[in-house]
Every structure is written in structure tokens, then in C-alpha cells.
Scaffold this motif. Structure first.
Motif, PDB file in Angstrom:
ATOM      1  N   VAL A 185       7.817  -5.295   7.279  1.00 58.87           N
ATOM      2  CA  VAL A 185       7.659  -4.286   6.118  1.00 58.87           C
ATOM      3  C   VAL A 185       6.243  -3.541   6.414  1.00 58.87           C
ATOM      4  N   GLY A 186       5.086  -4.434   6.899  1.00 53.86           N
ATOM      5  CA  GLY A 186       3.856  -3.828   6.817  1.00 53.86           C
ATOM      6  C   GLY A 186       3.746  -2.921   8.116  1.00 53.86           C
ATOM      7  N   VAL A 192       6.357  -1.007   9.043  1.00 55.10           N
ATOM      8  CA  VAL A 192       6.782   0.282   8.613  1.00 55.10           C
ATOM      9  C   VAL A 192       5.726   0.844   7.906  1.00 55.10           C
ATOM     10  N   ASN A 193       4.921   0.327   7.025  1.00 53.12           N
ATOM     11  CA  ASN A 193       4.043   0.909   6.285  1.00 53.12           C
ATOM     12  C   ASN A 193       2.828   1.244   6.885  1.00 53.12           C
ATOM     13  N   ILE A 210       2.627   5.269   7.506  1.00 49.12           N
ATOM     14  CA  ILE A 210       2.486   5.923   6.435  1.00 49.12           C
ATOM     15  C   ILE A 210       1.087   5.859   5.789  1.00 49.12           C
ATOM     16  N   ILE A 211       0.612   4.605   5.598  1.00 48.76           N
ATOM     17  CA  ILE A 211      -0.787   4.448   5.196  1.00 48.76           C
ATOM     18  C   ILE A 211      -1.740   5.105   5.927  1.00 48.76           C
ATOM     19  N   SER A 251      -1.292   9.012   5.221  1.00 54.14           N
ATOM     20  CA  SER A 251      -1.676   9.330   3.651  1.00 54.14           C
ATOM     21  C   SER A 251      -3.350   9.302   3.749  1.00 54.14           C
ATOM     22  N   VAL A 252      -3.989   8.344   4.363  1.00 56.80           N
ATOM     23  CA  VAL A 252      -5.428   8.071   4.230  1.00 56.80           C
ATOM     24  C   VAL A 252      -6.007   9.140   5.097  1.00 56.80           C
ATOM     25  N   TRP A 256      -4.944  12.189   5.546  1.00 55.96           N
ATOM     26  CA  TRP A 256      -4.882  13.609   4.867  1.00 55.96           C
ATOM     27  C   TRP A 256      -6.069  13.530   3.649  1.00 55.96           C
ATOM     28  N   MET A 310      10.636  -6.715  -2.830  1.00 60.56           N
ATOM     29  CA  MET A 310      10.371  -7.603  -1.499  1.00 60.56           C
ATOM     30  C   MET A 310       9.285  -8.636  -1.954  1.00 60.56           C
ATOM     31  N   LEU A 363       0.499  -2.233   0.324  1.00 65.57           N
ATOM     32  CA  LEU A 363       1.478  -1.273   0.596  1.00 65.57           C
ATOM     33  C   LEU A 363       1.812  -0.082  -0.225  1.00 65.57           C
ATOM     34  N   ILE A 422      -0.648   1.719  -1.464  1.00 68.84           N
ATOM     35  CA  ILE A 422      -1.765   2.605  -1.270  1.00 68.84           C
ATOM     36  C   ILE A 422      -1.186   3.988  -0.860  1.00 68.84           C
ATOM     37  N   PRO A 423      -0.165   4.180  -0.144  1.00 66.46           N
ATOM     38  CA  PRO A 423       0.137   5.697   0.025  1.00 66.46           C
ATOM     39  C   PRO A 423       0.807   6.483  -1.322  1.00 66.46           C
ATOM     40  N   ILE A 432      -2.262   7.502  -3.267  1.00 68.70           N
ATOM     41  CA  ILE A 432      -3.063   8.618  -2.395  1.00 68.70           C
ATOM     42  C   ILE A 432      -2.094   9.717  -2.784  1.00 68.70           C
ATOM     43  N   PHE A 433      -0.753   9.819  -2.596  1.00 67.12           N
ATOM     44  CA  PHE A 433      -0.070  11.145  -2.552  1.00 67.12           C
ATOM     45  C   PHE A 433      -0.003  11.364  -4.183  1.00 67.12           C
ATOM     46  N   VAL A 478       8.434   9.051   0.627  1.00 66.98           N
ATOM     47  CA  VAL A 478       8.274   7.631   0.538  1.00 66.98           C
ATOM     48  C   VAL A 478       9.291   6.914  -0.164  1.00 66.98           C
ATOM     49  N   VAL A 517      14.439   0.385   2.902  1.00 67.99           N
ATOM     50  CA  VAL A 517      13.569  -0.966   3.546  1.00 67.99           C
ATOM     51  C   VAL A 517      13.736  -1.778   2.392  1.00 67.99           C
ATOM     52  N   ALA A 558      14.676  -5.817   2.834  1.00 68.01           N
ATOM     53  CA  ALA A 558      13.856  -7.133   2.809  1.00 68.01           C
ATOM     54  C   ALA A 558      13.635  -7.836   1.672  1.00 68.01           C
TER      55      ALA A 558
END
Lengths: 244, 221
Positions: A165-166, A168-169, A172-173, A176-177, A179, B147, B169, B171-172, B175-176, B200, B207, B211
Motif C-alpha cells: 500500500v505504501g 502505491v502511495n 502520490i505523496i 502532492s508534495v 506541487w 486497511m 498515507l 498526507i496527499p 495537501i490537496f 485519490v 486499493v 488491502a
């Protein structure tokens, strides 16, 4: 290219192979590290703006590379362990995590030591710094979940789910960071147009990168071996208790 | 489908009859937001500047507060075993739990968020964007949280581990979500940020249940 993964799932065969690789990795680490440090501390020219502080980069950049590479390796071995129930892959992922966390920490510390003279501050909430910090927390979470199960096979599965899962993320992290805010310089070695830095700096950097990789292989072998022996010891202890 | 709706209904009824769950996370949310003006000082300009971030962080934390109960109660009284043996696929079971969690402990926060936004001196556009962004983004919190909750179910002190696993996890979304509100306050277009949040959320919809179902099977085996 059908590699029979199960051939390497046997811990005994794994130990035999790694015993052959281990001395090579030690020698490579010693030679590359000494050579790389010599090149980066004495041969590479000081930067016309940054002076000698630029030499921190030779420790910093390879550590950041390793931090990302080890997480990828961990995720791949977790997937292998989850799909093929490959015991050595689980142990490899487990053994790699603390090393990766150390490299992440090293990258953060050297980066902040470099940031103090260059940016005038030890820490800025910049995209790359922040995403490396998050990577450190992902490593810590991964290590914590291994510790919190009594049954190692369960722990291996739970950790594998988390690592996947990490992974996949992470992109994205990253985006996001990215931008969100940026001060750190953009990538300059692995770009589409080839490296953008001069060879007098690039070569020591690559040598240091290889040295770190060899070091990682060496420590990984030691740690995986220790894990396998620990399991074996555990089995032997239980057998002894049963007999008595 | 009817089983799925029944399960969601059961969880919502349980949450409301126990009563504490909904009001607990709601009061937690309000208290966190109230602490900020006390800590930072009452200047309206400062509060308007940090308001979006404060509300989002408070939403993340209050969501986290109720996450560890997502499977825990059912695990303790044994009904989780029966639900997994039952005809509903575990992934769908997780989805039902996630929907129930979102409706009972996240939706109340979104309802009260505009009022708290007003108290933090957010302009009207910002409050509208905040509510929209929360509606689109918070399902991810429950999905990723599922999860974490599945992996830590039945664990001693699972709640602490859960926050270490799940918060990075999140964090996105943070931020968005904050970017959307900031854009609205600066009179820029909000839609791209909302699209990102939606993307997202959709990714987490794929996912998360997979999971979490793997984690549940593991925790119960």
C-alpha cells in the motif's frame, strides 16, 4: 526468462550463495568507499559558489538514492513473499527496512547540515525534504508492524500488505508534495537529456553510489543470515524443550 | 446487495444506539479546532490563514480516533468471524464497514465544519470549497484507515500503531484538500484540486478494500 524462484526459497541454498557473495561485497565496499571518499574529498573541485560544503553532496545524494531503492526492493520482496509464500523474500524485506531507515535518516541529517550554510536554515518544509521525512515514517511504521505480531508468518504478511500500500502511495505523496512547495534543486543526474553536472563531480558521485550499494548488500547479507539463524535457533530451542 | 445494505444499516444502528461514537468524534473535532485560536492567538487574519489547515488536520485526527473501532467491536464479540464466513465477499464487507464508518463518524464533521470555518474567519468561498473538498476527500480517510484497522484488529495497543501506519498515507489528502480551500480563498479555480482529490479517492476505493480484506483474513487466521 523463467527464473525458478523456489530454488532460492530454500534458506540453506540461500545461505550458501550469499556466503560466496559476502567476501566480494566486503572488498567492494572497502575499495569503493575509500576510492569514492578520496575522489570526493580531494580530487573533486570545490564549487565556485558553495566552496567545500558541496562535498556534503557526495554523502547526501547516494544516501537518498539508497533510501528510495531500498524501499522499492522491500516492496518487490514483499510482493514476492506474499504471492509465492517465499520465506527468504519476507526476511529480506524485514532485514532491509532498518538499513533503509538509516539511509533516509543519513540523507535528512546531511541535507540539513548542508542547508544551514547554504539556505541559512537547518530545515525547510520543502517538497523533497518533506517527502523524505514521510519515507522515514513509512519505514518506521513498517518496522513497528513487524514487532507487533507474535507469529512471524502473520507479521510477514501484515508488513507485506503495508509495504505494498505504501508503494502505491509513494508516487502520490511525491507529486502532492512536489506541487505544494519547492526549494530543493530538481534532479540533475538522471534526467532525460543525460547528466547535467560535470564529470569531475559526477564520477565521485557515482563511485560513492556504488560504494553505498555494496555496503547495503554486505549489511543485508549479514542481517538476513542473522534472521535465518535466529529462526533456526528458535526451532531448536522448542525441540529441546519438547524433549526435556 | 440487500445483505450489503443490511450490514451498513446494522453498523449505523449500532453506532447510534451506543450513542457515544458519533458525539465523541464530533466533540473531539470541535475541541481541536477550538484549541487553535487559544494557542495561536485571536488575530482574525492569522486564523483565516491557518483555518483550512487546522480544519483538515482536525478532520484527519478525529477520523483516526474512531478508526480502531471499525472492526474491533465485531472482533471482540465474534461476529466478525461469522461475517467473514458468511456469503458476502470480505472486500464487500469491508466496503460496507467503510461506508458505515464514514456516515457515522466523518459525515457529522463535514456538517459542522462550515460553522467552525466561520468561527475561524474563513470567507464564504473558502467555506464552500472546504465542504466540497471534505465531501470528496474524506472517503479516502475511511478507506485507507480500513486497511490500518484490519491489520491492527485484535492487537494490544493497536490504536497507536494504527496512527503510525495510516497518518503518512493521509498526507496527499491533506495537501490537496488544503490547496483546494486556499485556491478558493485566493479566487483561483478550485476544480483541479477537487479532481485530484476525487482521483485519490477512486484509487483508494480500489486499493483500500483489497488491502483491508487481506489484512482481516490475516488477523483472523
Amino acid at each position: 526468462m523463467a527464473i525458478d524462484l523456489h530454488k532460492y526459497a530454500n534458506p540453506k541454498r540461500f545461505l550458501a550463495i550469499t556466503a560466496a557473495i559476502y567476501p566480494w561485497s566486503v572488498w567492494l565496499t572497502v575499495i569503493l568507499l575509500l576510492g569514492g571518499l578520496y575522489l570526493s574529498l580531494f580530487v573533486a573541485p570545490p564549487d565556485y559558489q558553495q566552496g567545500d560544503t558541496v562535498r556534503i553532496m557526495f554523502v547526501h545524494v547516494p544516501a537518498a538514492w539508497m533510501a528510495l531503492m531500498i524501499y522499492t526492493l522491500m516492496a518487490v520482496s514483499s510482493a514476492v513473499g506474499l504471492i509465492w509464500k517465499h520465506p527468504v523474500a519476507d526476511l529480506t524485506a524485514k532485514a532491509a527496512a532498518p538499513i533503509g531507515a538509516c539511509f533516509t535518516f543519513l540523507a535528512l541529517v546531511t541535507g540539513s547540515l548542508w542547508g544551514q550554510p547554504m539556505w541559512g536554515t537547518f530545515w525547510v518544509w520543502d517538497a523533497r525534504l518533506t517527502s523524505m521525512l514521510i519515507l522515514l515514517f513509512l519505514y518506521l511504521g513498517y518496522m513497528a508492524i513487524w514487532e507487533s505480531f507474535d507469529d512471524p508468518t502473520k507479521a510477514a504478511k501484515a508488513a507485506a500488505i503495508l509495504a505494498l500500500v505504501g508503494v502505491v502511495n509513494i508516487p502520490i505523496i511525491r507529486f502532492s508534495v512536489d506541487w505544494w512547495n519547492t526549494l530543493h534543486q530538481p534532479a540533475s543526474v538522471a534526467t532525460m537529456d543525460g547528466p547535467k553536472i560535470h564529470s569531475t563531480i559526477l564520477i565521485p558521485l557515482l563511485v560513492m553510489g556504488l560504494a553505498y550499494t555494496a555496503f547495503f548488500v554486505m549489511v543485508l547479507i549479514i542481517r538476513v543470515k542473522a534472521e535465518i539463524l535466529k529462526r533456526r535457533l528458535h526451532v531448536l530451542q522448542i525441540a529441546e524443550l519438547r524433549e526435556s | 446487495m440487500s445483505r450489503f445494505i443490511q450490514l451498513v444499516g446494522r453498523d449505523i444502528r449500532l453506532a447510534f444506539r451506543q450513542g457515544s461514537a458519533v458525539t465523541l468524534s464530533l466533540s473531539f473535532f470541535v475541541i481541536i479546532v477550538v484549541l487553535f485560536p487559544l494557542g495561536v492567538g485571536p488575530e482574525l487574519a492569522v486564523l483565516a490563514r491557518i483555518g483550512p489547515g487546522v480544519l483538515w488536520v482536525a478532520a484527519l485526527l478525529s477520523c483516526l480516533l474512531t478508526l480502531d473501532r471499525m472492526f474491533q467491536a465485531d472482533f471482540e464479540d465474534g461476529s466478525l468471524d461469522l461475517l467473514i464466513i458468511g456469503p458476502l465477499p470480505t472486500e464487500i464487507l469491508v466496503l460496507a464497514k467503510v461506508i458505515a464508518h464514514w456516515l457515522t463518524s466523518v459525515l457529522p464533521l463535514i456538517v459542522i465544519a462550515p460553522i467552525l470555518g466561520l468561527s475561524l474567519n474563513l470567507p464564504g468561498d473558502g467555506i464552500f470549497a472546504l465542504t466540497l473538498a471534505l465531501l470528496i476527500g474524506t472517503p479516502t480517510l475511511s478507506l485507507i484507515g480500513a486497511m490500518g484497522a484490519a491489520l491492527t484488529v485484535g492487537m494490544r495497543r493497536g490504536g497507536v500503531l494504527l496512527s503510525l501506519l495510516v497518518l503518512p498515507l493521509y498526507i496527499p489528502i491533506l495537501i490537496f484538500g488544503v490547496a483546494a480551500v486556499d485556491a478558493a480563498i485566493a479566487q483561483l479555480t478550485v476544480v483541479p484540486h477537487l479532481f485530484l482529490l476525487g482521483g485519490v479517492s477512486l484509487g483508494a476505493l480500489v486499493v483500500g478494500p483489497l488491502a483491508a480484506a487481506a489484512g482481516l483474513r490475516l488477523s483472523l487466521s
